[in-house]
Design a protein around this motif. Structure first.
Motif, PDB file in Angstrom:
ATOM      1  N   VAL A  45       0.848  -1.192   0.000  1.00 26.00           N
ATOM      2  CA  VAL A  45       0.000   0.000   0.000  1.00 26.00           C
ATOM      3  C   VAL A  45       0.885   1.243   0.000  1.00 26.00           C
ATOM      4  O   VAL A  45       1.846   1.338   0.772  1.00 26.00           O
ATOM      5  CB  VAL A  45      -0.920   0.021   1.243  1.00 26.00           C
ATOM      6  CG1 VAL A  45      -1.741   1.302   1.291  1.00 26.00           C
ATOM      7  CG2 VAL A  45      -1.832  -1.206   1.246  1.00 26.00           C
ATOM      8  N   ILE A  46       0.542   2.192  -0.890  1.00 25.24           N
ATOM      9  CA  ILE A  46       1.257   3.470  -0.909  1.00 25.24           C
ATOM     10  C   ILE A  46       0.762   4.309   0.257  1.00 25.24           C
ATOM     11  O   ILE A  46      -0.434   4.577   0.388  1.00 25.24           O
ATOM     12  CB  ILE A  46       1.034   4.208  -2.242  1.00 25.24           C
ATOM     13  CG1 ILE A  46       1.632   3.390  -3.403  1.00 25.24           C
ATOM     14  CG2 ILE A  46       1.632   5.604  -2.210  1.00 25.24           C
ATOM     15  CD1 ILE A  46       1.326   3.952  -4.771  1.00 25.24           C
ATOM     16  N   VAL A  47       1.693   4.727   1.121  1.00 28.59           N
ATOM     17  CA  VAL A  47       1.350   5.531   2.297  1.00 28.59           C
ATOM     18  C   VAL A  47       2.051   6.879   2.178  1.00 28.59           C
ATOM     19  O   VAL A  47       3.265   6.918   1.938  1.00 28.59           O
ATOM     20  CB  VAL A  47       1.778   4.823   3.603  1.00 28.59           C
ATOM     21  CG1 VAL A  47       1.432   5.677   4.819  1.00 28.59           C
ATOM     22  CG2 VAL A  47       1.118   3.457   3.714  1.00 28.59           C
ATOM     23  N   PRO A  48       1.328   7.986   2.311  1.00 29.00           N
ATOM     24  CA  PRO A  48       1.969   9.302   2.228  1.00 29.00           C
ATOM     25  C   PRO A  48       3.127   9.428   3.207  1.00 29.00           C
ATOM     26  O   PRO A  48       3.040   9.003   4.367  1.00 29.00           O
ATOM     27  CB  PRO A  48       0.831  10.274   2.603  1.00 29.00           C
ATOM     28  CG  PRO A  48      -0.419   9.546   2.278  1.00 29.00           C
ATOM     29  CD  PRO A  48      -0.134   8.107   2.544  1.00 29.00           C
ATOM     30  N   GLY A  49       4.243   9.987   2.709  1.00 27.92           N
ATOM     31  CA  GLY A  49       5.414  10.183   3.563  1.00 27.92           C
ATOM     32  C   GLY A  49       6.413   9.053   3.499  1.00 27.92           C
ATOM     33  O   GLY A  49       7.489   9.132   4.106  1.00 27.92           O
ATOM     34  N   TYR A  50       6.090   7.984   2.757  1.00 32.06           N
ATOM     35  CA  TYR A  50       7.009   6.840   2.618  1.00 32.06           C
ATOM     36  C   TYR A  50       7.413   6.684   1.153  1.00 32.06           C
ATOM     37  O   TYR A  50       6.555   6.686   0.262  1.00 32.06           O
ATOM     38  CB  TYR A  50       6.354   5.555   3.136  1.00 32.06           C
ATOM     39  CG  TYR A  50       6.191   5.536   4.638  1.00 32.06           C
ATOM     40  CD1 TYR A  50       7.128   4.919   5.466  1.00 32.06           C
ATOM     41  CD2 TYR A  50       5.109   6.185   5.229  1.00 32.06           C
ATOM     42  CE1 TYR A  50       6.969   4.926   6.848  1.00 32.06           C
ATOM     43  CE2 TYR A  50       4.950   6.194   6.607  1.00 32.06           C
ATOM     44  CZ  TYR A  50       5.887   5.566   7.415  1.00 32.06           C
ATOM     45  OH  TYR A  50       5.736   5.579   8.777  1.00 32.06           O
ATOM     46  N   GLN A  51       8.712   6.539   0.947  1.00 28.74           N
ATOM     47  CA  GLN A  51       9.207   6.455  -0.431  1.00 28.74           C
ATOM     48  C   GLN A  51       8.768   5.163  -1.106  1.00 28.74           C
ATOM     49  O   GLN A  51       8.413   5.146  -2.281  1.00 28.74           O
ATOM     50  CB  GLN A  51      10.737   6.558  -0.441  1.00 28.74           C
ATOM     51  CG  GLN A  51      11.326   6.672  -1.844  1.00 28.74           C
ATOM     52  CD  GLN A  51      12.810   6.974  -1.811  1.00 28.74           C
ATOM     53  OE1 GLN A  51      13.411   7.135  -0.746  1.00 28.74           O
ATOM     54  NE2 GLN A  51      13.422   7.050  -2.981  1.00 28.74           N
ATOM     55  N   ASN A  52       8.754   4.077  -0.349  1.00 25.32           N
ATOM     56  CA  ASN A  52       8.365   2.777  -0.888  1.00 25.32           C
ATOM     57  C   ASN A  52       7.027   2.339  -0.294  1.00 25.32           C
ATOM     58  O   ASN A  52       6.678   2.737   0.831  1.00 25.32           O
ATOM     59  CB  ASN A  52       9.435   1.719  -0.564  1.00 25.32           C
ATOM     60  CG  ASN A  52      10.768   2.065  -1.193  1.00 25.32           C
ATOM     61  OD1 ASN A  52      10.827   2.465  -2.359  1.00 25.32           O
ATOM     62  ND2 ASN A  52      11.844   1.948  -0.410  1.00 25.32           N
ATOM     63  N   PRO A  53       6.277   1.493  -1.029  1.00 26.54           N
ATOM     64  CA  PRO A  53       5.020   0.980  -0.476  1.00 26.54           C
ATOM     65  C   PRO A  53       5.250   0.217   0.814  1.00 26.54           C
ATOM     66  O   PRO A  53       6.317  -0.374   1.032  1.00 26.54           O
ATOM     67  CB  PRO A  53       4.506   0.055  -1.591  1.00 26.54           C
ATOM     68  CG  PRO A  53       5.192   0.515  -2.825  1.00 26.54           C
ATOM     69  CD  PRO A  53       6.534   1.004  -2.392  1.00 26.54           C
ATOM     70  N   VAL A  54       4.239   0.230   1.681  1.00 28.46           N
ATOM     71  CA  VAL A  54       4.296  -0.485   2.961  1.00 28.46           C
ATOM     72  C   VAL A  54       3.451  -1.738   2.843  1.00 28.46           C
ATOM     73  O   VAL A  54       2.338  -1.698   2.305  1.00 28.46           O
ATOM     74  CB  VAL A  54       3.775   0.407   4.108  1.00 28.46           C
ATOM     75  CG1 VAL A  54       3.797  -0.358   5.426  1.00 28.46           C
ATOM     76  CG2 VAL A  54       4.610   1.685   4.213  1.00 28.46           C
TER      77      VAL A  54
END
Length: 999
Positions: free
Chosen positions: A236-245
């Motif tokens: 999941v793409i999470v705002p503030g993270y360069q890579n998906p979590v």
């Protein structure tokens, strides 16, 4: 036919349409001749400015003289100033405008108020993104004051764009009443509302677990949380993270017993909260842990003992049956902690980072980075026990896309329980009407189980809560809270309460702002000057109707009802109509990620496939979609619109939106319908052009006062009586449908009358009459043509305001008003002639059968021979002229079926007693494919028919099924039986044996 229309002496009865006493200057000069082509851009270019300039949208003080019952008061659901209007907005606007124009033409005093919503969280997010993209700055970097200046700039730009879109769509709003939810008068109303709720004891502040968005750094309400379905390991793409979590994994790890090698294994999806674990819980009935109740475990990171407790809430069947208890970040765990007197240790802060803990290597880490680091450390300590795939619902902020964090913090709440009971009672006792009725159960269920309403938001854009924390500088420093409009007022109030000098007080306003839905919940009465007892409030409140999408039933509609009842003692409106959500033609919600968003302007002005593709690509450049999604979306749009979307015009878009079944939960919007409705607009244009042209050719002029139109009533031709009867029926259906907010039925009735009855039948038939020159009959025909056009113009006006106004400019007569100010057709029941309509329906049905056969055999443009056999031959002979005028083939009427078995004839049963024989070239027979198609259809209809009959014959059906359902199902059965008889008869005519049909 010539003798039938010879000049004759007739007594004339005058029919009054409407006498317009005032002369109006129209916005443009008529061309010297009626344009041959319908040009929507030309037609729709100037009328709105003309309407608005002449104040046609303002309530007329000469109307509505009978009081509130003779007024129609509505408010536009305020668009957010986050962007521009989409098709969902266009649907709501179209519905409301049609109703406003209809009521205005009926003589009611109409007020339709425009407003804009500041949309706190949504606008702050979009301006923050804009600021970062344009200036590479955050709001914290430029400060609150400068950031709010940027928001106001955004609001002014987007607000102007939205208002221009509203004007383009023809929204007949009273712009003098325009409102914005951050205006000063609105702030005064909000402060008064908070004060009254405070005084009523319905406002309170307490620590609570809230839905926290780390990206927004604000709490959001439950209904602003979306649940993303996670099925196993999912990135999941999470705002503030360069890579998906990655989500969708259960992690097992061990808690060791104090001073022992024994262990309890727990399962969690939230390793990042392990620092806040205060216990491990098991179900007291779980046999696996019956000897461990009350044991003490060792926390490997905080280096402290924690208890193993028993609690009934633990699901024995979930994973190992033992769960970690983290009360600061889970609502269930919070309740467990309260029951067992456990401490609450916050782990994650408002920015989404881990709090500082003594000797903790994870302090300050971002929460999902800490998850990985904690897993590594568990492995290092030998406590990791494995991963498992897990399916669950991940809470997502609908505003930012961030994963929701549950944080414990003090918030302001409104106690909704008493207000909810009033809203429930209003629906149950019939004071409040809600359509469609399927929302009744949903309404009651939500209100009966209502939770306290968190109205605190930790953002900058919005109404700062007018509550002040007051404490003494000396002595007892326990703070109190007071509600006030200013610091000065707060000082005065608190000094009296605390019996202290003002100089001894420390006063600080709560920095939180109010939930946007609270401010917009006051809209129906704040617009008219509440809390002041204004003349507008007395006259226009409550509203007559609220029209909006069902997706904000609880966000907004229910809260308006609760606040209206609580603060004004009245329902804010008596009727609610909820329409469906606009989807694309494939049934998918329109979204940037799918690239299927169509704006109203795309349909009105047209758009090339290149522009559509470029938009999708810009979404990819803005990281809204991936490269793979970009390619897929572009391919889909090219497939749907290979040549782009042609210009359809405003009226075609409005008519298409109004033609949808709005009671459906989702409305699949097909651009092809707009294209067809543009053709319908052209059909209307050409019909008017034809009639005006014939008037000119026959040198026939109407009187300057159009109320002097007249035609004979008692000795009309049958076709004249028929078209007036059809007009009467259409008017009745349209008025009833508009009253019930069933716009699709109204548009269908108008299309059926104008396209089929008037153009395809009446105009075609009367061509022969007009070809005879100017006789009494042709004068009578022109009068009836004109009468039908005049009524059609007025029927069209609410739906197609631009086209109707343009055509009205060409209508004969010099003393005429804009059509939107004329009287809407009604009370034409004296022209109804159901018996004649039934007769003509048989003729028209036969014509439909003949045309279908000719189309199927490529004979549409060729003349052939048509034989009709019928037991109702007298009826056919009676209307022989109509048959011959519309068929234009050699027509032979027979009483009995021809004896010879000719192979060059196509036979079609119209009814059991009437058959059509059309001569064709070559041999006629049903192909094997056609036979199979008919046989399959017969089987399918039989199945469906049996299903209905079994249900209707079931014991208790007549007592339990609602009457309207029984009538609808009876009509359905009759239709199926008729269709089945038709198929059987056709098979019999072609000699298809019953044994084959059974096979």
């Amino acid at each position: 036919m010539a003798n039938k229309f010879a000049k004759t002496s007739m007594n004339v009865r005058k029919l009054s349409i409407k006498c317009h006493l005032r002369r109006y200057d129209f916005p443009k000069e008529k061309p010297s001749s009626f344009p041959t082509i319908y040009n929507s851009n030309e037609v729709e270019s100037k009328w709105y400015e003309y309407w608005e300039k002449n104040n046609f949208f303002k309530p007329d003080i000469n109307k509505g003289t009978s009081g509130k019952d003779d007024r129609f008061s509505i408010v536009l659901p305020p668009p957010n100033v986050t962007g521009t209007l989409h098709l969902g907005h266009a649907l709501t606007i179209t519905v409301q405008d049609i109703l406003a124009r209809w009521h205005r033409m009926k003589g009611s005093e109409v007020i339709w108020v425009p407003s804009l919503d500041h949309a706190g969280i949504a606008t702050q997010v979009v301006v923050e993104r804009h600021l970062m993209k344009q200036k590479n700055q955050t709001r914290n970097e430029i400060g609150k004051e400068q950031f709010l200046n940027e928001v106001w700039k955004w609001k002014n730009e987007k607000g102007d764009t939205i208002n221009e879109q509203l004007r383009t769509l023809g929204a007949s709003l009273d712009w003098s009443k325009e409102s914005f939810t951050m205006n000063d008068n609105y702030t005064d109303a909000i402060n008064e509302a908070i004060s009254r709720l405070w005084d009523a004891g319905l406002l309170f502040r307490e620590p609570a677990l809230v839905n926290w968005c780390c990206f927004l750094q604000s709490a959001i309400s439950d209904i602003e949380v979306e649940e993303k379905e996670i099925v196993g390991p999912t990135d999941v793409i999470v705002p503030g993270y360069q890579n998906p979590v990655q989500f969708g994994l259960l992690t097992d790890f061990a808690y060791k017993f104090l001073n022992s090698d024994k262990e309890v294994v727990v399962s969690t999806t939230r390793l990042e909260t392990v620092m806040g674990d205060v216990a491990v819980a098991v179900n007291p009935s779980d046999p696996r842990y019956c000897n461990l109740h009350g044991a003490t475990l060792w926390h490997p990171f905080r280096q402290t003992p924690i208890p193993l407790i028993c609690d009934e809430s633990v699901d024995m069947n979930f994973a190992t049956g033992a769960v970690k208890v983290t009360p600061a970040h889970d609502s269930t765990d919070f309740e467990i902690a309260k029951r067992h007197n456990l401490p609450v240790i916050p782990v994650i802060n408002e920015e989404g980072c881990l709090n500082d803990f003594l000797h903790c290597p994870f302090s300050g880490m971002k929460r999902f980075d800490a998850r990985t680091a904690i897993l590594d450390e568990l492995k290092n300590q030998g406590l990791f026990r494995g991963h498992h795939s897990h399916s669950y619902k991940l809470p997502i902020c609908s505003r930012s896309g961030d994963v929701i964090e549950y944080l414990l913090r003090p918030q302001w709440f409104v106690d909704c329980r008493l207000m909810a009971k009033k809203a429930i009672a209003a629906l149950k006792n019939g004071e409040l009407v809600l359509h469609p009725e399927r929302f009744h159960k949903i309404w009651l269920s939500w209100l009966e189980n209502i939770r306290q309403w968190n109205i605190s938001r930790q953002i900058w854009w919005g109404h700062q809560i007018p509550l002040y924390e007051v404490s003494r500088k000396k002595g007892n420093k326990v703070p109190i809270w007071v509600v006030a409009n200013s610091v000065t007022e707060a000082e005065s109030k608190s000094a009296a309460i605390l019996k202290a000098c003002r100089s001894d007080l420390i006063i600080k306003q709560d920095p939180d702002v109010l939930d946007t839905w609270f401010s917009s919940g006051l809209l129906p009465f704040t617009l008219f000057g509440w809390p002041s007892e204004s003349q507008d409030l007395e006259k226009y409140y409550p509203l007559n109707l609220m029209v909006t999408g069902h997706d904000i039933l609880f966000f907004w509609v229910a809260r308006m009802v609760m606040l209206g009842l609580q603060l004004t003692g009245k329902l804010p409106f008596n009727k609610i109509f909820l329409h469906g959500i606009i989807c694309d033609s494939l049934g998918r919600k329109m979204s940037k990620s799918l690239g299927n968003v169509i704006s109203p302007e795309d349909i009105i002005k047209g758009v090339s496939i290149k522009v559509i593709s470029d938009r999708i690509s810009s979404n990819r450049l803005s990281d809204l979609i991936s490269s793979e999604e970009e390619k897929k979306s572009i391919a889909e749009q090219k497939s749907l619109f290979p040549n782009g979307i042609p210009s359809c015009g405003i009226d075609a878009l409005r008519f298409t939106l109004a033609s949808q079944n709005m009671g459906n939960q989702f409305i699949n919007f097909d651009v092809d319908e707009c294209i067809k409705n543009r053709s319908f607009c052209n059909k209307i244009w050409q019909a008017f052009r034809y009639v005006f042209g014939r008037m000119s050719q026959l040198n026939y002029h109407m009187d300057s006062n159009i109320s002097n139109i007249s035609f004979e009533l008692d000795k009309l031709l049958f076709i004249d009586k028929w078209i007036l009867s059809r007009l009467s029926y259409a008017v009745e259906v349209i008025n009833t449908s508009l009253s019930d907010v069933k716009l699709d039925e109204a548009t269908s009735a108008f299309r059926r009358f104008f396209h089929f009855d008037f153009c395809d039948v009446y105009l075609e038939y009367t061509k022969a009459i007009l070809n005879e020159g100017l006789t009494d009959y042709s004068e009578q025909t022109l009068n009836i043509l004109f009468y039908c056009l005049d009524n059609s113009l007025r029927i069209m006006s609410p739906f197609m305001p631009y086209l109707s106004e343009e055509l009205n400019m060409w209508m004969p007569g010099t003393e005429k008003a804009p059509v939107m100010l004329s009287k809407f057709p009604s009370d034409l029941k004296e022209y109804r002639n159901p018996e004649l309509e039934n007769e003509i329906n048989i003729i028209l049905g036969l014509i439909t059968v003949i045309r279908r056969i000719k189309v199927e055999n490529n004979l549409l443009k060729k003349s052939t021979t048509v034989e009709i056999t019928s037991e109702k031959l007298d009826l056919l002979k009676k209307h022989n002229e109509l048959l011959r005028a519309l068929v234009k083939d050699e027509l032979i009427l027979l009483e009995t079926v021809p004896e010879d078995k000719r192979s060059n004839i196509v036979v079609e049963p119209y009814s059991y007693h009437t058959h059509v024989y059309v001569h064709i070239e070559g041999e006629s027979k049903l192909s094997e494919d056609q036979i199979q198609l008919l046989l399959k259809k017969e089987v399918k209809i039989n199945k469906e028919l049996n299903k209905f009959l079994n249900m209707m014959n079931h014991k208790g059906y007549k007592e339990k099924a609602p009457l309207n359902v029984q009538l609808a199902q009876k009509e359905k059965v009759q239709g199926l039986q008729k269709e089945l008889t038709h198929i059987k008869r056709k098979l019999e005519l072609y000699g298809i044996k019953s044994d084959r049909r059974e096979g």
